[in-house]
Design a protein around this motif. Sequence first.
Motif, PDB file in Angstrom:
ATOM      1  N   VAL A 100      22.525  22.795 -15.510  1.00 31.44           N
ATOM      2  CA  VAL A 100      22.609  22.439 -14.095  1.00 31.44           C
ATOM      3  C   VAL A 100      22.429  20.938 -13.913  1.00 31.44           C
ATOM      4  O   VAL A 100      23.146  20.290 -13.142  1.00 31.44           O
ATOM      5  N   VAL A 101      21.476  20.371 -14.628  1.00 33.09           N
ATOM      6  CA  VAL A 101      21.200  18.940 -14.523  1.00 33.09           C
ATOM      7  C   VAL A 101      22.250  18.119 -15.257  1.00 33.09           C
ATOM      8  O   VAL A 101      22.625  17.027 -14.825  1.00 33.09           O
ATOM      9  N   VAL A 105      15.196  29.743 -12.379  1.00 36.33           N
ATOM     10  CA  VAL A 105      15.840  28.662 -13.127  1.00 36.33           C
ATOM     11  C   VAL A 105      15.824  27.370 -12.315  1.00 36.33           C
ATOM     12  O   VAL A 105      15.527  26.286 -12.825  1.00 36.33           O
ATOM     13  N   LEU A 106      16.132  27.477 -11.031  1.00 28.97           N
ATOM     14  CA  LEU A 106      16.259  26.296 -10.184  1.00 28.97           C
ATOM     15  C   LEU A 106      14.920  25.780  -9.655  1.00 28.97           C
ATOM     16  O   LEU A 106      14.804  24.601  -9.313  1.00 28.97           O
ATOM     17  N   ALA A 107      13.928  26.646  -9.595  1.00 31.05           N
ATOM     18  CA  ALA A 107      12.657  26.304  -8.946  1.00 31.05           C
ATOM     19  C   ALA A 107      12.011  25.009  -9.435  1.00 31.05           C
ATOM     20  O   ALA A 107      11.546  24.209  -8.612  1.00 31.05           O
ATOM     21  N   PRO A 108      11.928  24.750 -10.758  1.00 29.92           N
ATOM     22  CA  PRO A 108      11.245  23.529 -11.200  1.00 29.92           C
ATOM     23  C   PRO A 108      12.097  22.269 -11.151  1.00 29.92           C
ATOM     24  O   PRO A 108      11.590  21.177 -11.425  1.00 29.92           O
ATOM     25  N   LEU A 109      13.369  22.386 -10.800  1.00 27.95           N
ATOM     26  CA  LEU A 109      14.276  21.239 -10.825  1.00 27.95           C
ATOM     27  C   LEU A 109      14.138  20.402  -9.557  1.00 27.95           C
ATOM     28  O   LEU A 109      13.635  20.878  -8.542  1.00 27.95           O
ATOM     29  N   ALA A 119      15.029  18.573  -6.012  1.00 25.25           N
ATOM     30  CA  ALA A 119      15.527  19.233  -4.804  1.00 25.25           C
ATOM     31  C   ALA A 119      17.048  19.316  -4.747  1.00 25.25           C
ATOM     32  O   ALA A 119      17.602  20.315  -4.283  1.00 25.25           O
ATOM     33  N   LYS A 120      17.751  18.279  -5.199  1.00 21.13           N
ATOM     34  CA  LYS A 120      19.211  18.309  -5.076  1.00 21.13           C
ATOM     35  C   LYS A 120      19.825  19.421  -5.920  1.00 21.13           C
ATOM     36  O   LYS A 120      20.905  19.933  -5.585  1.00 21.13           O
ATOM     37  N   TYR A 169      21.582  24.040  -4.928  1.00 21.06           N
ATOM     38  CA  TYR A 169      22.746  24.784  -5.417  1.00 21.06           C
ATOM     39  C   TYR A 169      22.629  26.271  -5.108  1.00 21.06           C
ATOM     40  O   TYR A 169      23.644  26.983  -5.033  1.00 21.06           O
ATOM     41  N   ALA A 170      21.400  26.762  -4.943  1.00 20.00           N
ATOM     42  CA  ALA A 170      21.204  28.188  -4.648  1.00 20.00           C
ATOM     43  C   ALA A 170      21.941  28.600  -3.383  1.00 20.00           C
ATOM     44  O   ALA A 170      22.358  29.755  -3.238  1.00 20.00           O
TER      45      ALA A 170
END
Length: 298
Positions: free
Chosen positions: A140-141, A169-173, A175-176, A180-181
């Motif tokens: 994702v990053v 998966v997205l929670a610790p990334l 904010a931008k 994507y969720a």
Amino acid sequence: MLLLDAVASLGGIASLGTLALEHGVSSRDVGNAVRRGEVTRVRQGWVCLPAADRELVGAVRVGGTLSCTSILRRHGIWCAHDRRLHVRVLPHVGRVRSPFDRKLPLSADHAVHVHRPAWPGVAARTCAADDLSTALALAVVCQPRFDAVASLDSALNRHLITQAQLDDVLAPLPAKYRAYAGVVDGAAQSGLETKARLALRGRGVRLRTQVRVPEVGRVDLLLGDRLVLELDGWEWHSRPADFEEDRRRSRALAAQGFRELRFSYRQVTRDWAECERVVLALVRADEHLWRARHVRPV
């Protein structure tokens, strides 16, 4: 044989710590196996069988674990076209090496992308390949936005992760990326569909995905009421039967008053600006909506 069986059970490559703790293999056993040529030292603390997976061996030799899109491709998940070896390395690892020779430093010629993720909860290195959730987070990053969302769509569509797992998966990334969720769609059948969907919605076009049309089946995208957009991937439409089915579907759409556009993989990935220009021209002309001038089925 205990050592060889243990390494084989771990995917053909294993750390000495895992061999000792989980299989009772001693460093002496490992040394003897190395001298006999039964296993090879990959990097300090790691050995592999002669026929071990080359990507896994290369990642460990670099100093980390195979991850990101290198893992996604193994699961059949859509990702950006990038054949580099993607390796996750822990922050304290200072000496990254060539994936082919542990005596040589890593260089740009080796086509390796080294990741050093800084967000909390990243797993320590205990095996040669990352789990899918860790690999997805890195992908994702690592990837452009459209490709990153396409990877998430694909993982959901193939039932490799649940919506709850995607949220994790997205929670610790940052904010931008967590945002994507809000645009993920597990119904998407391909990355081409994802890219077209995101691009057109970004232009304010109203559309739906994977809409079922009578006598046709599901269509990739339906813009407005009647403009159908079909995206053809590399692997699709290669057999004569597929070609004929496409034409049957096109006839059935036309008979019901739908307007259809078909774009190829190359057109979507290399020439999207022109594809978008055609689509937006039809939308501006209201060709995506039912009007009195359109012949509708009786």
